[in-house]
Design a protein around this motif. Structure first.
Motif, PDB file in Angstrom:
ATOM      1  N   GLN A  24      21.862 -53.758  16.538  1.00 25.28           N
ATOM      2  CA  GLN A  24      23.043 -54.549  15.947  1.00 25.28           C
ATOM      3  C   GLN A  24      23.756 -55.653  16.662  1.00 25.28           C
ATOM      4  N   TYR A  25      23.932 -55.084  17.881  1.00 24.62           N
ATOM      5  CA  TYR A  25      24.768 -55.829  18.740  1.00 24.62           C
ATOM      6  C   TYR A  25      23.867 -56.805  19.660  1.00 24.62           C
ATOM      7  N   ALA A  26      22.769 -56.161  20.488  1.00 18.96           N
ATOM      8  CA  ALA A  26      22.056 -56.785  21.246  1.00 18.96           C
ATOM      9  C   ALA A  26      20.859 -57.427  20.658  1.00 18.96           C
ATOM     10  N   GLY A  27      20.530 -57.311  19.664  1.00 18.34           N
ATOM     11  CA  GLY A  27      19.368 -57.864  18.885  1.00 18.34           C
ATOM     12  C   GLY A  27      17.952 -57.310  19.404  1.00 18.34           C
ATOM     13  N   VAL A  28      17.987 -55.995  19.668  1.00 14.46           N
ATOM     14  CA  VAL A  28      16.449 -55.613  19.964  1.00 14.46           C
ATOM     15  C   VAL A  28      16.061 -54.852  18.577  1.00 14.46           C
ATOM     16  N   PRO A  29      14.798 -55.023  18.412  1.00 16.34           N
ATOM     17  CA  PRO A  29      14.279 -54.603  17.435  1.00 16.34           C
ATOM     18  C   PRO A  29      14.509 -53.246  17.120  1.00 16.34           C
ATOM     19  N   LEU A  30      14.653 -52.821  15.712  1.00 21.91           N
ATOM     20  CA  LEU A  30      15.122 -51.366  15.350  1.00 21.91           C
ATOM     21  C   LEU A  30      13.847 -50.358  16.147  1.00 21.91           C
ATOM     22  N   PRO A  31      12.468 -50.616  15.806  1.00 21.36           N
ATOM     23  CA  PRO A  31      11.385 -49.586  16.524  1.00 21.36           C
ATOM     24  C   PRO A  31      11.644 -49.359  18.039  1.00 21.36           C
TER      25      PRO A  31
END
Length: 220
Positions: free
Chosen positions: A140-147
Motif C-alpha cells: 500500500q505504501y511502496a507500491g509493490v504488487p500484493l503477490p
C-alpha cells in the motif's frame, strides 16, 4: 501515564523477565533482523543494547507492534532506552492470531506517513505481526504488487501459515479474491465489506505443528 524511571532493582527484574519469560535470551543469538526496503527493517523484540546499535546505525524510529501498557516492564525498558538514545518510539498494537478492526487496518496503512526513516519495526519474534505490517507497507505504501509483498509472511521469518497465525495470510487472500471478482479497491473493501470476526470464523488453519509452535513461542 507518566512513571518515574526504573530503579536499579526494577531494571534488573525487567531485564530478567525480558530474557526468560519473554524469550529474550534466544534473541541475543538471533534477532530475526531483515531489511524490508531502504526505509524499513523488521526484527524481533530488541533489548536496550540492540537499540543502542540501531541508533549507531542511523535509525530514527522504532515501531513497536506489541502492547504499550505503561506499567509493562518490557515496554518501560524500551521506552527508557529510546528516550535516552533520542529514538522516536511509536506503538501500534497488532495481534498475531486475530485481525484488526477496519479503522485500525486503515491506520496501519497510513502510519508510515508520519514515521521518520530509517524505521525498525518489531513484534515479539519478528515473524507474524511484522510480516503482516511489512506486507501492508510494501503493497500500500511502496507500491509493490500484493503477490510479491506477501512474501513477508514466510517460513523464512518464522511465520507458519498452517498455524492460527495463518489468519493473517487469509486476510490478504480474501481481499485478492474479492478484488478479482469485482475490482473493488482495498480501502473500499476494508471500509464497506471487511468483517474481521466473520473472516476469522471462516479461517481454518490449525495443525498439530502450528499449535505446538504457537504454544512454545507464546504467540500474542
Amino acid at each position: 501515564m507518566d512513571l518515574p524511571p526504573l530503579t536499579g532493582t526494577e531494571r534488573r527484574r525487567a531485564l530478567w523477565k525480558l530474557a526468560m519469560a519473554d524469550h529474550g535470551i534466544f534473541r541475543q543469538i538471533y534477532l530475526n533482523l531483515h531489511r524490508v526496503d531502504d526505509r524499513v527493517w523488521r526484527s524481533a523484540q530488541p533489548a536496550p543494547w540492540h537499540l543502542t546499535r540501531f541508533k549507531d546505525r542511523g535509525f530514527k524510529t522504532i515501531l513497536n507492534l506489541r502492547s504499550s501498557t505503561p506499567t509493562n516492564p518490557r515496554y518501560r525498558l524500551e521506552r527508557e532506552a529510546c528516550d535516552a538514545l533520542g529514538l522516536e518510539l511509536v506503538s501500534f498494537n497488532v495481534m498475531s492470531r486475530s485481525l484488526l478492526e477496519p479503522e485500525r487496518v486503515l491506520e496501519a496503512v497510513d502510519i508510515w506517513n508520519r514515521l521518520t526513516p530509517p524505521i525498525l519495526m518489531h513484534c515479539k519474534s519478528g515473524a507474524d505481526r511484522t510480516g503482516f505490517m511489512s506486507t501492508l507497507y510494501l503493497w500500500q505504501y511502496a507500491g509493490v504488487p500484493l503477490p510479491q509483498a506477501t512474501g513477508q509472511l514466510s517460513w523464512r521469518y518464522g511465520h507458519i501459515r498452517r498455524s492460527k497465525t495463518g489468519v493473517l495470510d487469509y486476510f490478504f487472500e480474501r481481499y485478492a479474491a474479492r478484488n478479482a471478482e469485482t475490482g473493488i479497491g482495498f480501502r473500499d473493501w476494508v471500509s464497506n465489506e471487511y468483517d474481521p470476526t466473520a473472516l476469522k470464523a471462516e479461517f481454518r488453519g490449525s495443525s498439530t505443528l502450528g499449535d505446538i509452535a504457537d504454544t512454545l513461542l507464546r504467540r500474542e
